[in-house]
Design a protein around this motif. Structure first.
Motif, PDB file in Angstrom:
ATOM      1  N   MET A  11      81.655   6.178  77.297  1.00 13.63           N
ATOM      2  CA  MET A  11      81.994   5.987  75.908  1.00 13.63           C
ATOM      3  C   MET A  11      83.504   5.808  75.725  1.00 13.63           C
ATOM      4  N   GLU A  12      84.289   6.412  76.579  1.00 13.96           N
ATOM      5  CA  GLU A  12      85.744   6.295  76.447  1.00 13.96           C
ATOM      6  C   GLU A  12      86.202   4.846  76.591  1.00 13.96           C
ATOM      7  N   ARG A  13      85.545   4.095  77.469  1.00  8.62           N
ATOM      8  CA  ARG A  13      85.909   2.688  77.643  1.00  8.62           C
ATOM      9  C   ARG A  13      85.613   1.882  76.384  1.00  8.62           C
ATOM     10  N   LEU A  14      84.584   2.264  75.649  1.00 10.08           N
ATOM     11  CA  LEU A  14      84.265   1.562  74.405  1.00 10.08           C
ATOM     12  C   LEU A  14      85.315   1.820  73.331  1.00 10.08           C
ATOM     13  N   HIS A  15      85.872   3.019  73.321  1.00  6.34           N
ATOM     14  CA  HIS A  15      86.859   3.394  72.314  1.00  6.34           C
ATOM     15  C   HIS A  15      88.083   2.465  72.351  1.00  6.34           C
ATOM     16  N   VAL A  16      88.431   1.978  73.511  1.00  6.13           N
ATOM     17  CA  VAL A  16      89.573   1.079  73.663  1.00  6.13           C
ATOM     18  C   VAL A  16      89.351  -0.217  72.887  1.00  6.13           C
ATOM     19  N   TRP A  17      88.109  -0.626  72.772  1.00  2.00           N
ATOM     20  CA  TRP A  17      87.773  -1.886  72.106  1.00  2.00           C
ATOM     21  C   TRP A  17      87.655  -1.751  70.590  1.00  2.00           C
ATOM     22  N   SER A  18      87.681  -0.553  70.083  1.00  5.53           N
ATOM     23  CA  SER A  18      87.445  -0.314  68.663  1.00  5.53           C
ATOM     24  C   SER A  18      88.332  -1.148  67.732  1.00  5.53           C
ATOM     25  N   PRO A  19      89.655  -1.232  67.943  1.00  2.87           N
ATOM     26  CA  PRO A  19      90.477  -2.047  67.027  1.00  2.87           C
ATOM     27  C   PRO A  19      90.135  -3.538  67.086  1.00  2.87           C
ATOM     28  N   ARG A  20      89.707  -4.008  68.248  1.00  4.61           N
ATOM     29  CA  ARG A  20      89.356  -5.425  68.381  1.00  4.61           C
ATOM     30  C   ARG A  20      88.020  -5.723  67.714  1.00  4.61           C
ATOM     31  N   VAL A  21      87.064  -4.829  67.886  1.00  4.98           N
ATOM     32  CA  VAL A  21      85.752  -5.018  67.261  1.00  4.98           C
ATOM     33  C   VAL A  21      85.880  -4.914  65.743  1.00  4.98           C
ATOM     34  N   LEU A  22      86.780  -4.056  65.258  1.00  3.00           N
ATOM     35  CA  LEU A  22      87.063  -3.995  63.826  1.00  3.00           C
ATOM     36  C   LEU A  22      87.559  -5.350  63.336  1.00  3.00           C
ATOM     37  N   SER A  23      88.418  -5.993  64.116  1.00  6.96           N
ATOM     38  CA  SER A  23      88.918  -7.323  63.742  1.00  6.96           C
ATOM     39  C   SER A  23      87.792  -8.353  63.721  1.00  6.96           C
ATOM     40  N   VAL A  24      86.888  -8.283  64.682  1.00  5.13           N
ATOM     41  CA  VAL A  24      85.750  -9.212  64.711  1.00  5.13           C
ATOM     42  C   VAL A  24      84.877  -8.990  63.475  1.00  5.13           C
ATOM     43  N   LEU A  25      84.611  -7.734  63.136  1.00  8.66           N
ATOM     44  CA  LEU A  25      83.835  -7.435  61.927  1.00  8.66           C
ATOM     45  C   LEU A  25      84.539  -8.003  60.703  1.00  8.66           C
ATOM     46  N   ARG A  26      85.846  -7.810  60.593  1.00  9.14           N
ATOM     47  CA  ARG A  26      86.617  -8.317  59.463  1.00  9.14           C
ATOM     48  C   ARG A  26      86.505  -9.835  59.348  1.00  9.14           C
ATOM     49  N   ILE A  27      86.626 -10.526  60.467  1.00 10.21           N
ATOM     50  CA  ILE A  27      86.572 -11.988  60.471  1.00 10.21           C
ATOM     51  C   ILE A  27      85.190 -12.492  60.056  1.00 10.21           C
ATOM     52  N   ILE A  28      84.146 -11.922  60.619  1.00  3.39           N
ATOM     53  CA  ILE A  28      82.782 -12.360  60.297  1.00  3.39           C
ATOM     54  C   ILE A  28      82.452 -12.077  58.834  1.00  3.39           C
ATOM     55  N   VAL A  29      82.796 -10.884  58.352  1.00  2.00           N
ATOM     56  CA  VAL A  29      82.536 -10.538  56.953  1.00  2.00           C
ATOM     57  C   VAL A  29      83.286 -11.491  56.029  1.00  2.00           C
ATOM     58  N   ALA A  30      84.534 -11.795  56.356  1.00  2.00           N
ATOM     59  CA  ALA A  30      85.333 -12.694  55.517  1.00  2.00           C
ATOM     60  C   ALA A  30      84.722 -14.091  55.471  1.00  2.00           C
ATOM     61  N   LEU A  31      84.294 -14.604  56.600  1.00  2.00           N
ATOM     62  CA  LEU A  31      83.692 -15.943  56.623  1.00  2.00           C
ATOM     63  C   LEU A  31      82.409 -15.987  55.788  1.00  2.00           C
ATOM     64  N   LEU A  32      81.574 -14.975  55.929  1.00  2.00           N
ATOM     65  CA  LEU A  32      80.332 -14.927  55.148  1.00  2.00           C
ATOM     66  C   LEU A  32      80.629 -14.776  53.658  1.00  2.00           C
ATOM     67  N   PHE A  33      81.632 -13.962  53.334  1.00  2.00           N
ATOM     68  CA  PHE A  33      82.002 -13.744  51.934  1.00  2.00           C
ATOM     69  C   PHE A  33      82.568 -15.016  51.315  1.00  2.00           C
ATOM     70  N   MET A  34      83.414 -15.717  52.052  1.00  2.00           N
ATOM     71  CA  MET A  34      84.001 -16.960  51.551  1.00  2.00           C
ATOM     72  C   MET A  34      82.931 -18.014  51.279  1.00  2.00           C
ATOM     73  N   GLU A  35      81.877 -17.985  52.083  1.00  2.00           N
ATOM     74  CA  GLU A  35      80.792 -18.950  51.878  1.00  2.00           C
ATOM     75  C   GLU A  35      80.213 -18.837  50.467  1.00  2.00           C
ATOM     76  N   HIS A  36      80.107 -17.609  49.949  1.00  2.00           N
ATOM     77  CA  HIS A  36      79.592 -17.424  48.594  1.00  2.00           C
ATOM     78  C   HIS A  36      80.496 -18.108  47.572  1.00  2.00           C
ATOM     79  N   GLY A  37      81.809 -18.001  47.774  1.00  2.00           N
ATOM     80  CA  GLY A  37      82.738 -18.670  46.868  1.00  2.00           C
ATOM     81  C   GLY A  37      82.633 -20.177  46.949  1.00  2.00           C
ATOM     82  N   PHE A  38      82.529 -20.707  48.172  1.00  2.00           N
ATOM     83  CA  PHE A  38      82.383 -22.153  48.330  1.00  2.00           C
ATOM     84  C   PHE A  38      81.078 -22.650  47.706  1.00  2.00           C
TER      85      PHE A  38
END
Length: 131
Positions: free
Chosen positions: A1-28
Motif C-alpha cells: 500500500m505504501e507504493r500506492l501512496h506515492v501515486w496519490s497526487p498524480r491520480v488526483l490530477s487524473v481525476l481532476r482532468i477527467i471530471v473537468a472534461l466531462l463537466f465541460m461537455e455539459h456546457g458545450f
C-alpha cells in the motif's frame, strides 16, 4: 500500500482532468449543442442555463488545467448544489429517480478539490514549486 501512496497526487490530477472534461461537455452541449444538444434543455436556453453553461466551460477549463483549482471548485460545487435543489429535488426525494445523481457527484467531487487542490500535475502545483 505504501507504493500506492506515492501515486496519490498524480491520480488526483487524473481525476481532476477527467471530471473537468466531462463537466465541460455539459456546457458545450448547452451552449453549442456539441457533441449533441443537452437532453431536456429548452430552446431557446433561458439566461440561468446559459450562465450555467458558461460556468461549466470556463470553470471546467480552469479545473482542467489546475489553475485556481480551489476557488473554481468551490464555485462549481455550489453551482451543482443549487442545480440539484432547483432542477432535481422537486421531482422526488431519491436522486436515482429524480435524475440528480450527476449533480450530487459533481458537487462533492468539486468540494473534495476545494480541500485537496489540483494534484501534482496542475498549474497551481507548478507555481507553488517555484522559488
Amino acid at each position: 500500500m505504501e507504493r500506492l501512496h506515492v501515486w496519490s497526487p498524480r491520480v488526483l490530477s487524473v481525476l481532476r482532468i477527467i471530471v473537468a472534461l466531462l463537466f465541460m461537455e455539459h456546457g458545450f452541449m448547452k451552449l453549442f449543442q456539441f457533441p449533441g444538444p443537452q437532453p431536456g434543455a429548452p430552446s431557446p436556453l433561458p439566461l440561468l442555463l446559459t450562465a450555467a453553461g458558461a460556468l461549466e466551460i470556463f470553470g471546467g477549463a480552469h479545473i482542467l488545467i489546475g489553475l485556481f483549482t480551489r476557488p473554481f471548485a468551490f464555485l462549481l460545487s455550489g453551482m451543482m448544489a443549487v442545480a440539484y435543489f432547483t432542477a432535481h429535488a422537486s421531482q422526488g426525494f431519491w436522486p436515482g429517480l429524480n435524475g440528480g445523481e450527476p449533480a450530487i457527484l459533481y458537487c462533492f467531487v468539486f468540494l473534495y478539490f476545494v480541500f485537496q487542490g489540483g494534484g501534482e500535475w496542475s498549474i497551481d502545483a507548478q507555481v507553488r514549486k517555484r522559488p
